[in-house]
Motif scaffolding. Sequence first.
Motif, PDB file in Angstrom:
ATOM      1  N   UNK A   1       0.903  -1.093   0.085  1.00 47.52           N
ATOM      2  CA  UNK A   1      -0.460  -0.172  -0.357  1.00 47.52           C
ATOM      3  C   UNK A   1       0.895   1.107   0.162  1.00 47.52           C
ATOM      4  N   UNK A   2       0.690   2.161  -0.755  1.00 46.92           N
ATOM      5  CA  UNK A   2       1.368   4.057  -0.561  1.00 46.92           C
ATOM      6  C   UNK A   2       0.791   4.547   0.424  1.00 46.92           C
ATOM      7  N   UNK A   3       1.761   4.950   1.175  1.00 39.78           N
ATOM      8  CA  UNK A   3       1.536   5.147   2.642  1.00 39.78           C
ATOM      9  C   UNK A   3       2.280   6.409   2.257  1.00 39.78           C
ATOM     10  N   UNK A   4       1.977   7.258   3.682  1.00 40.57           N
ATOM     11  CA  UNK A   4       3.325   8.582   4.490  1.00 40.57           C
ATOM     12  C   UNK A   4       3.919   8.742   5.422  1.00 40.57           C
ATOM     13  N   UNK A   5       4.775   8.904   4.761  1.00 40.44           N
ATOM     14  CA  UNK A   5       5.836   8.719   6.180  1.00 40.44           C
ATOM     15  C   UNK A   5       6.095   9.945   6.758  1.00 40.44           C
ATOM     16  N   UNK A   6       6.030  10.020   8.131  1.00 40.50           N
ATOM     17  CA  UNK A   6       6.729  11.006   8.877  1.00 40.50           C
ATOM     18  C   UNK A   6       7.475  10.870   9.930  1.00 40.50           C
ATOM     19  N   UNK A   7       9.159  11.337   9.711  1.00 41.56           N
ATOM     20  CA  UNK A   7      10.063  11.201  11.013  1.00 41.56           C
ATOM     21  C   UNK A   7      10.248  12.484  11.502  1.00 41.56           C
ATOM     22  N   UNK A   8      10.883  12.656  11.994  1.00 39.88           N
ATOM     23  CA  UNK A   8      11.192  13.391  12.425  1.00 39.88           C
ATOM     24  C   UNK A   8      12.080  13.466  14.533  1.00 39.88           C
ATOM     25  N   UNK A   9      12.915  14.745  14.587  1.00 38.82           N
ATOM     26  CA  UNK A   9      12.947  15.034  16.267  1.00 38.82           C
ATOM     27  C   UNK A   9      12.662  16.177  17.056  1.00 38.82           C
ATOM     28  N   UNK A  10      11.347  15.694  17.653  1.00 35.22           N
ATOM     29  CA  UNK A  10      11.197  16.693  19.246  1.00 35.22           C
ATOM     30  C   UNK A  10      12.723  16.905  20.176  1.00 35.22           C
TER      31      UNK A  10
END
Length: 103
Positions: A13-22
């Motif tokens: 499945x096509x997905x949107x990934x959000x990764x980061x630093x808080x």
Amino acid sequence: MSQHLATARLNGRRVEVVAGFDRRLGDYFLQVVDERNDMLYTSLQEPLLDWTDISTLRGKVAELGLQLPSLVLCEVESDGLQLAGNRIVRHAADGPPVTLMVG
């Protein structure tokens, strides 16, 4: 908080990934959302993992089988090392990342 956005595939499945630093919490995070905006995964589901360690994020991306553009995790790690704040970057599979916001 930094956010690095990328499109990937999860179980076909096509997905949107959000990764980061808080910066405020001092940890990394990961979210995977499908085309209907349903949350398929969030690092909040696994609070016992050490999200202050970039290897936790790298391991979870590998475990989920997400194929991300090569610079995503490097830039997320850099954000953590620099304690980066309000930064949003869009990563494409074929091209350089585009910074959408810095503040």
